[in-house]
Design a protein around this motif. Structure first.
Motif, PDB file in Angstrom:
ATOM      1  N   MET A 126       0.869  -1.223  -0.052  1.00  0.00           N
ATOM      2  CA  MET A 126       0.095   0.020   0.082  1.00  0.00           C
ATOM      3  C   MET A 126       0.828   1.170   0.021  1.00  0.00           C
ATOM      4  SD  MET A 126      -3.194  -1.185   2.497  1.00  0.00           S
ATOM      5  CE  MET A 126      -2.834   0.279   3.531  1.00  0.00           C
ATOM      6  N   GLY A 127       2.034   1.164  -0.541  1.00  0.00           N
ATOM      7  CA  GLY A 127       2.887   2.249  -0.672  1.00  0.00           C
ATOM      8  C   GLY A 127       3.811   2.449   0.650  1.00  0.00           C
ATOM      9  N   PHE A 128       3.611   1.455   1.524  1.00  0.00           N
ATOM     10  CA  PHE A 128       4.539   2.050   2.641  1.00  0.00           C
ATOM     11  C   PHE A 128       5.589   0.852   2.851  1.00  0.00           C
ATOM     12  CE2 PHE A 128       0.269   3.705   3.965  1.00  0.00           C
ATOM     13  CZ  PHE A 128       0.882   4.798   4.227  1.00  0.00           C
ATOM     14  N   PRO A 129       6.710   1.259   3.196  1.00  0.00           N
ATOM     15  CA  PRO A 129       7.835  -0.079   3.387  1.00  0.00           C
ATOM     16  C   PRO A 129       7.405  -1.045   4.357  1.00  0.00           C
ATOM     17  CG  PRO A 129       8.439   2.133   4.047  1.00  0.00           C
ATOM     18  CD  PRO A 129       7.291   2.296   3.689  1.00  0.00           C
ATOM     19  N   ALA A 130       7.672  -2.301   4.198  1.00  0.00           N
ATOM     20  CA  ALA A 130       7.531  -3.417   5.113  1.00  0.00           C
ATOM     21  C   ALA A 130       8.579  -4.513   5.407  1.00  0.00           C
ATOM     22  CB  ALA A 130       5.933  -4.058   4.745  1.00  0.00           C
ATOM     23  N   VAL A 165       1.336  -7.728  11.844  1.00  0.00           N
ATOM     24  CA  VAL A 165       0.811  -8.249  10.704  1.00  0.00           C
ATOM     25  C   VAL A 165       1.403  -9.709  10.284  1.00  0.00           C
ATOM     26  CG1 VAL A 165       0.196  -7.944   8.121  1.00  0.00           C
ATOM     27  CG2 VAL A 165       0.036  -6.276  10.007  1.00  0.00           C
ATOM     28  N   ASN A 166       0.789 -10.784  10.037  1.00  0.00           N
ATOM     29  CA  ASN A 166       1.102 -11.947   9.718  1.00  0.00           C
ATOM     30  C   ASN A 166       0.818 -12.198   8.394  1.00  0.00           C
ATOM     31  OD1 ASN A 166       2.199 -12.884  12.382  1.00  0.00           O
ATOM     32  ND2 ASN A 166      -0.121 -13.007  12.893  1.00  0.00           N
ATOM     33  N   LEU A 167       1.532 -12.541   7.616  1.00  0.00           N
ATOM     34  CA  LEU A 167       1.336 -12.931   5.965  1.00  0.00           C
ATOM     35  C   LEU A 167       1.584 -14.352   5.804  1.00  0.00           C
ATOM     36  CD1 LEU A 167       3.624 -10.266   6.378  1.00  0.00           C
ATOM     37  CD2 LEU A 167       2.528  -9.778   4.098  1.00  0.00           C
ATOM     38  N   THR A 208      -3.048 -11.141   8.500  1.00  0.00           N
ATOM     39  CA  THR A 208      -4.050 -11.137   9.556  1.00  0.00           C
ATOM     40  C   THR A 208      -3.346 -10.312  10.455  1.00  0.00           C
ATOM     41  OG1 THR A 208      -2.977 -12.965  10.300  1.00  0.00           O
ATOM     42  CG2 THR A 208      -4.997 -13.521   9.178  1.00  0.00           C
ATOM     43  N   GLY A 209      -4.111  -9.839  11.534  1.00  0.00           N
ATOM     44  CA  GLY A 209      -3.471  -9.091  12.503  1.00  0.00           C
ATOM     45  C   GLY A 209      -4.440  -7.913  12.826  1.00  0.00           C
ATOM     46  N   VAL A 219      -4.523  -5.185  10.072  1.00  0.00           N
ATOM     47  CA  VAL A 219      -5.318  -5.226   9.246  1.00  0.00           C
ATOM     48  C   VAL A 219      -6.878  -5.134   8.980  1.00  0.00           C
ATOM     49  CG1 VAL A 219      -5.680  -7.500   7.633  1.00  0.00           C
ATOM     50  CG2 VAL A 219      -3.565  -7.029   8.573  1.00  0.00           C
ATOM     51  N   THR A 220      -7.405  -5.275  10.500  1.00  0.00           N
ATOM     52  CA  THR A 220      -8.600  -5.013  10.419  1.00  0.00           C
ATOM     53  C   THR A 220      -9.029  -3.731  10.295  1.00  0.00           C
ATOM     54  OG1 THR A 220      -8.744  -6.780  12.267  1.00  0.00           O
ATOM     55  CG2 THR A 220     -10.578  -5.370  12.071  1.00  0.00           C
ATOM     56  N   LEU A 221      -8.361  -2.839  10.274  1.00  0.00           N
ATOM     57  CA  LEU A 221      -8.489  -1.217  10.217  1.00  0.00           C
ATOM     58  C   LEU A 221      -8.578  -0.910   8.666  1.00  0.00           C
ATOM     59  CD1 LEU A 221      -6.058   0.096  13.138  1.00  0.00           C
ATOM     60  CD2 LEU A 221      -8.610  -0.095  13.071  1.00  0.00           C
ATOM     61  N   MET A 222      -7.716  -1.785   7.746  1.00  0.00           N
ATOM     62  CA  MET A 222      -7.530  -1.331   6.601  1.00  0.00           C
ATOM     63  C   MET A 222      -7.815  -2.505   5.494  1.00  0.00           C
ATOM     64  SD  MET A 222      -3.555  -0.816   6.721  1.00  0.00           S
ATOM     65  CE  MET A 222      -2.509  -1.975   7.820  1.00  0.00           C
TER      66      MET A 222
END
Length: 142
Positions: free
Chosen positions: A58-62, A87-89, A111-112, A115-118
């Motif tokens: 989403m444009g953010f570094p992870a 966040v789990n992927l 999940t996490g 994640v629920t927020l977005m």
């Protein structure tokens, strides 16, 4: 939780698609979310191997630490990861031979609490990235 998937028929045999999929030095050429492997890709590529990947979601570094869960050459590459903010992927590439071509499906799960927020925005962004990745992967193997 956010689940997304994408699939495509690539005009190349499964072994060729697999070779490109597991050529970690060339990930930036096709994987739309990948930015780098700070310590190199998974080596050895085997079930249980862990490795770090820097991504853009989403444009953010992870920064994500992945573990190879399932590895069936020219068939399945399945990883689980831990990313920022709890966040789990999970990502699974499934290759199915289709004559001289290969049907490729990517399933991703996030999940996490964050994640629920977005979830809606994440699903849209991740789906677009998976489709772009498959398009670029297809261009490299045909």
């Amino acid at each position: 939780m956010a689940e997304v998937s994408a699939e495509a028929r690539l005009e190349a045999p499964a072994e060729k698609v697999w070779a490109q999929l597991t050529d970690f030095a060339s990930y930036a050429e096709w994987n739309a979310t990948h930015t780098s492997f700070p310590k190199g890709g998974p080596d050895p590529l085997a079930q249980g191997t862990t490795y770090e990947e820097n991504m853009k979601l989403m444009g953010f570094p992870a920064e994500t630490v992945w573990t190879v869960e399932t590895l069936e050459p020219a068939r399945v590459f399945h990883t689980k990861g831990k990313g920022p903010m709890g966040v789990n992927l999970e990502q699974r590439y499934t290759l199915t031979p289709d004559g001289d071509a290969t049907h490729v499906r990517i399933d991703s799960e996030f999940t996490g609490a964050a994640v629920t927020l977005m979830a809606g925005k994440l699903k849209d962004s991740a789906t677009a990235a998976l489709n772009e990745s498959l398009r670029k992967l297809g261009g490299l193997v045909t």
